[in-house]
Design a protein around this motif. Structure first.
Motif, short mmCIF file in Angstrom:
data_model
loop_
_atom_site.label_atom_id
_atom_site.label_comp_id
_atom_site.label_asym_id
_atom_site.label_seq_id
_atom_site.Cartn_x
_atom_site.Cartn_y
_atom_site.Cartn_z
N GLU A 32 76.85 -7.73 11.82
CA GLU A 32 77.28 -8.79 12.75
C GLU A 32 77.45 -8.22 14.16
OE1 GLU A 32 80.26 -12.37 11.79
OE2 GLU A 32 81.30 -10.58 12.45
N ARG A 33 77.92 -6.97 14.23
CA ARG A 33 78.10 -6.33 15.55
C ARG A 33 76.80 -5.74 16.09
NH1 ARG A 33 82.86 -4.37 12.96
NH2 ARG A 33 81.89 -2.37 12.53
N GLY A 34 75.75 -5.75 15.25
CA GLY A 34 74.46 -5.23 15.70
C GLY A 34 74.31 -3.73 15.53
N THR A 35 75.18 -3.09 14.72
CA THR A 35 75.08 -1.63 14.58
C THR A 35 74.52 -1.22 13.21
OG1 THR A 35 77.39 -1.56 13.84
CG2 THR A 35 76.96 -1.17 16.19
N ALA A 36 74.12 -2.18 12.40
CA ALA A 36 73.50 -1.86 11.10
C ALA A 36 72.60 -3.04 10.71
CB ALA A 36 74.56 -1.63 10.03
N GLU A 37 71.79 -2.79 9.70
CA GLU A 37 70.93 -3.87 9.18
C GLU A 37 71.23 -4.06 7.71
OE1 GLU A 37 66.78 -3.16 9.73
OE2 GLU A 37 66.96 -3.34 11.91
N VAL A 38 71.15 -5.30 7.25
CA VAL A 38 71.33 -5.61 5.84
C VAL A 38 69.94 -5.62 5.21
CG1 VAL A 38 72.12 -7.37 4.20
CG2 VAL A 38 73.38 -7.00 6.33
N PRO A 39 69.64 -4.66 4.32
CA PRO A 39 68.25 -4.54 3.84
C PRO A 39 67.74 -5.76 3.09
CG PRO A 39 69.69 -2.90 2.77
CD PRO A 39 70.52 -3.62 3.79
N TRP A 40 68.65 -6.51 2.45
CA TRP A 40 68.19 -7.66 1.66
C TRP A 40 68.23 -8.96 2.48
CZ3 TRP A 40 72.26 -4.42 0.29
CH2 TRP A 40 73.54 -4.88 0.60
N ASP A 41 68.44 -8.85 3.80
CA ASP A 41 68.42 -10.06 4.64
C ASP A 41 66.98 -10.36 5.01
OD1 ASP A 41 68.88 -12.14 6.32
OD2 ASP A 41 69.77 -10.94 7.93
N ARG A 42 66.33 -11.16 4.15
CA ARG A 42 64.91 -11.46 4.35
C ARG A 42 64.77 -12.94 4.71
NH1 ARG A 42 63.68 -7.68 -0.04
NH2 ARG A 42 63.72 -5.67 1.00
N PRO A 43 63.63 -13.33 5.33
CA PRO A 43 63.51 -14.70 5.82
C PRO A 43 63.30 -15.76 4.73
CG PRO A 43 61.56 -13.42 6.37
CD PRO A 43 62.52 -12.47 5.75
N ALA A 44 62.76 -15.36 3.57
CA ALA A 44 62.44 -16.38 2.55
C ALA A 44 63.23 -16.11 1.28
CB ALA A 44 60.95 -16.36 2.27
N ALA A 45 63.29 -17.12 0.43
CA ALA A 45 63.98 -16.97 -0.86
C ALA A 45 63.32 -15.85 -1.68
CB ALA A 45 63.92 -18.28 -1.63
N THR A 46 64.10 -15.26 -2.57
CA THR A 46 63.60 -14.20 -3.44
C THR A 46 62.35 -14.69 -4.16
OG1 THR A 46 65.83 -13.36 -3.73
CG2 THR A 46 64.24 -12.76 -5.43
N PRO A 47 61.21 -13.97 -4.03
CA PRO A 47 59.95 -14.49 -4.59
C PRO A 47 60.02 -14.81 -6.08
CG PRO A 47 59.50 -12.67 -3.09
CD PRO A 47 61.00 -12.74 -3.23
N LEU A 48 60.71 -14.00 -6.88
CA LEU A 48 60.76 -14.30 -8.32
C LEU A 48 61.58 -15.55 -8.61
CD1 LEU A 48 61.04 -10.82 -10.10
CD2 LEU A 48 59.08 -12.35 -10.00
N LEU A 49 62.50 -15.89 -7.73
CA LEU A 49 63.27 -17.13 -7.88
C LEU A 49 62.38 -18.33 -7.54
CD1 LEU A 49 65.81 -18.97 -8.07
CD2 LEU A 49 66.36 -18.27 -5.71
N SER A 50 61.68 -18.25 -6.42
CA SER A 50 60.86 -19.42 -6.05
C SER A 50 59.69 -19.60 -7.02
CB SER A 50 60.38 -19.34 -4.59
OG SER A 50 59.99 -18.07 -4.24
N ALA A 51 59.15 -18.47 -7.53
CA ALA A 51 58.05 -18.60 -8.51
C ALA A 51 58.56 -19.23 -9.81
CB ALA A 51 57.45 -17.23 -8.78
N TRP A 52 59.76 -18.82 -10.24
CA TRP A 52 60.34 -19.40 -11.47
C TRP A 52 60.56 -20.90 -11.29
CZ3 TRP A 52 65.28 -21.65 -11.93
CH2 TRP A 52 65.64 -22.01 -13.23
N ALA A 53 61.08 -21.28 -10.13
CA ALA A 53 61.34 -22.70 -9.88
C ALA A 53 60.04 -23.50 -9.89
CB ALA A 53 62.06 -22.86 -8.54
N ALA A 54 58.98 -22.92 -9.30
CA ALA A 54 57.69 -23.62 -9.27
C ALA A 54 57.10 -23.74 -10.67
CB ALA A 54 56.72 -22.89 -8.34
N GLU A 55 57.18 -22.65 -11.43
CA GLU A 55 56.63 -22.65 -12.80
C GLU A 55 57.33 -23.65 -13.71
OE1 GLU A 55 56.77 -18.86 -14.93
OE2 GLU A 55 55.87 -18.03 -13.12
N THR A 56 58.65 -23.68 -13.62
CA THR A 56 59.42 -24.51 -14.55
C THR A 56 59.61 -25.93 -14.02
OG1 THR A 56 61.47 -23.77 -13.52
CG2 THR A 56 60.72 -22.53 -15.45
#
Ligand SMILES: C[S@@+](CC[C@H](N)C(=O)[O-])C[C@H]1O[C@@H](n2cnc3c(N)ncnc32)[C@H](O)[C@@H]1O
Length: 218
Positions: A32-56
């Motif tokens: 939040e202060r701009g002195t570190a990065e959150v590695p799992w802060d990605r722009p899209a939903a977790t691919p295995l979650l969105s693929a599961w939702a699409a499949e089911t």
């Protein structure tokens, strides 16, 4: 900035001090202060979650979902978009505040809570529980407690989706501490049955594998 290095630095200090979860708040606060990065802060939903939702073709209409360790809300927003009345929680107050700020018109209820001591009203409450990469971020000593806690949150007839990195054998060098097959199988306890356990190449590193496991509650 190097997100992996930030995680390593903060996690090592926290673990050495006997505080296995304190580093998450420190990481989000530094980000939040701009002195570190959150590695799992990605722009899209977790691919295995969105693929599961699409499949089911899962539909959340009239159903409740819980997103564990929601961070900045990316997966929670996706789940809410499927129609679930969605609650999402994280142990980090800064993450929860960040999720609310990032999604100002969200229908998701963002809550600060600890998976290892969840609110008393949550057991057996949610028709879908999404556990993505959180159990693997906790030291092995806490693993069975965290796995048991996730399972208690699923309502009868509900679904638990578990996404995690795969390990062939338990290792001590983390976080993360990827899950073995036996650990994934151990989600099937206290009224949860295994529906499927599959492995897929990681989207960002096809040489490593990830678990996608689905459990249903009796
Ligand atoms: C490795 S990140 C994964 C984030 C997200 N679930 C994903 O898949 O990208 C782990 C998340 O779990 C949260 N967390 C760690 N321990 C927790 C606990 N005991 N209760 C609730 N959240 C926790 C952290 O703050 C962090 O946001």
């Amino acid at each position: 900035m190097d997100a992996e290095r930030d995680t390593d630095r903060l996690a090592r200090a926290s673990l050495a001090a006997g505080d296995p979860t304190g580093w998450f708040e420190r990481l989000y606060a530094e980000a939040e202060r701009g002195t570190a990065e959150v590695p799992w802060d990605r722009p899209a939903a977790t691919p295995l979650l969105s693929a599961w939702a699409a499949e089911t073709r899962v539909s959340g209409a009239g159903r409740r979902a819980l997103v564990v360790g929601c961070g900045l809300g990316r997966d929670a927003e996706f789940v809410a978009g499927l129609g679930f009345a969605t609650t999402a929680f994280d142990i980090s107050e800064t993450a929860v505040r960040g999720a609310r700020a990032r999604h100002p018109h969200s229908l998701v209820r963002y809550v600060v809570a600890d998976l290892l001591d969840p609110p008393a009203s949550w057991p057996a409450r949610f028709d879908l529980v999404v556990e993505s990469n959180n159990v693997q971020a906790l030291p092995r000593a806490l693993r069975q407690r965290a796995i048991a806690s996730v399972g208690t949150l699923v309502a009868p007839g509900g679904t638990l989706l578990v996404l995690a990195a795969k390990a062939d054998r338990p290792g001590d060098d983390g976080p993360p501490w990827p899950l073995t097959r036996a650990e994934v199988e151990s989600f099937a306890r206290d009224g949860l049955d295994t529906a499927s356990i599959d492995e897929f190449p990681a989207p960002d590193d096809p040489l490593s594998m990830r678990w996608r496991a689905v459990f249903t509650a009796r």
